[in-house]
Design an enzyme around this catalytic site. Structure first.
Site, short mmCIF file in Angstrom:
data_model
loop_
_atom_site.label_atom_id
_atom_site.label_comp_id
_atom_site.label_asym_id
_atom_site.label_seq_id
_atom_site.Cartn_x
_atom_site.Cartn_y
_atom_site.Cartn_z
N SER A 140 22.06 49.25 23.54
CA SER A 140 22.85 49.02 24.74
C SER A 140 22.73 50.22 25.70
O SER A 140 21.65 50.49 26.21
CB SER A 140 24.30 48.71 24.38
OG SER A 140 24.90 47.91 25.38
N LYS A 192 46.30 41.92 39.53
CA LYS A 192 46.54 43.34 39.28
C LYS A 192 46.68 43.65 37.79
O LYS A 192 46.23 44.70 37.32
CB LYS A 192 47.80 43.80 40.02
CG LYS A 192 48.12 45.27 39.86
CD LYS A 192 46.99 46.13 40.41
CE LYS A 192 47.30 47.62 40.25
NZ LYS A 192 46.16 48.45 40.69
#
Length: 335
Positions: A140, A192
């Site tokens: 990765s 949010k």
């Protein structure tokens, strides 16, 4: 305050040594590298006076722009350490090339990209080649960084690939509801609190976070496409679906350039630097013991502080503090 912390740590170390019942006659206590500058030590010489140098730079553990903690030390920031080593190699006229030795499952998206950019900048600015040597794991974000090298060498048993992005969320909301605990956040907008463990993702929030993942994934694939241009179009769906490969399979797919070890990486570095002979060096902190090319070999690719068992999963130690968000990371042991 700093002086008090230093004294307290020294006392703790002395106490631990005394309690062990086998304390050495002499020992060194410290809080980390502090202001200690890097020093270079030869681990293999070719016997010629004034030979150029090839320096091994180690990248190990989680890649994050944060200090990695320890028992008696706050530890080093991997990004800062890597940048410091590259700067030292660039400034030293004796250094002809570097070997970037990676033993990492990846890390945060931004830190991986920072180190990729720094290695790319080093190669362009210094004109010195960089050979990447993959150890146990270079997956990765570790593979993302490897793409910045001029040539990639992997052991046949290396684990690499894992080209993809993970944004891990964890919700304890159902458990709180069962025991009658209510959590409520006052937010400025519907997205949010997306990803908060105290909330359950709505479809809209999931779409927003998936958009981030898709963007970072596209960036990762673009880097691999740019650096591995010989890979056939028919292989891309397999290569970029997040799976890992052995070094042998990665070589067959074109994800790495060569199978080998540190000796092969050293030979390739000399070839790319157009030097016939060179001394092999490692960078380290003063007082570190260095005798062979493996003396400064990286720590394990996974965080040794991660504790996972049948009864307990310490997620606060599984990932670096202050690094919530998206990751270029291969961590199969995490839920």
């Amino acid at each position: 305050m700093k002086c008090t912390k230093t004294i307290g740590t020294a006392v703790l170390a002395i106490g631990l040594a005394w309690l062990s019942g086998c304390a050495p006659a002499t020992f060194l206590v410290g809080l980390g590298p502090g202001g200690q500058k890097l020093t270079a030590t030869a681990v293999e010489r070719d016997g010629r006076l004034g030979s150029p140098r090839v320096v091994i730079l180690d990248v190990s553990g989680l890649i994050a722009n944060a200090e990695q903690g320890g028992l008696l030390s706050t530890g080093l920031n991997p990004v800062a350490s890597f940048t410091e080593s590259l700067s030292a190699a660039e400034r030293d006229p004796k250094v002809a090339a570097v070997i970037v030795r990676i033993n990492s499952p990846g890390g945060t998206v931004t830190a991986s990209d920072m180190m990729y950019r720094e290695l790319t900048r080093f190669r362009k600015r210094s004109g010195k080649p960089a050979v990447v040597l993959m150890m146990d794991v270079a997956a990765s974000g570790g593979y993302y960084l490897a793409c910045a090298g001029d040539h990639v060498v992997a052991y046949p048993t290396t684990i690499t690939g894992s080209i993809g992005v993970i944004f891990q969320t964890l919700s304890v909301r159902p458990a709180l509801d069962r025991i009658g605990v209510q959590a409520e956040a006052l937010v400025s907008g519907p997205n949010k609190a997306a990803g908060s463990p105290l909330e359950t993702l709505s479809d809209g929030q999931r779409e927003v976070l998936q958009g981030l993942v898709d963007t970072f994934y596209a960036d990762f694939v673009a880097v691999v496409r740019d650096r591995r241009r010989d890979i056939g179009a028919d292989l891309w769906p397999t290569i970029t679906d997040g799976r890992v490969f052995t070094g042998q399979r990665a070589y067959e797919l074109g994800l790495v350039d060569q199978l080998g070890d540190v000796r092969d990486a050293f030979a390739k570095a000399k070839f790319l630097a157009k030097v016939e002979h060179a001394d092999l060096y490692v960078y380290h902190r003063p007082l570190d013991y260095v005798a062979t090319p493996y003396a400064q070999a990286p720590r394990g690719a996974t965080d040794p502080q991660t504790q996972i068992n049948l009864l307990q999963v310490n997620l606060d130690r599984a990932l670096p503090a202050g690094t919530a968000g998206a990751y270029y990371l291969w961590r199969p042991e995490l839920p």
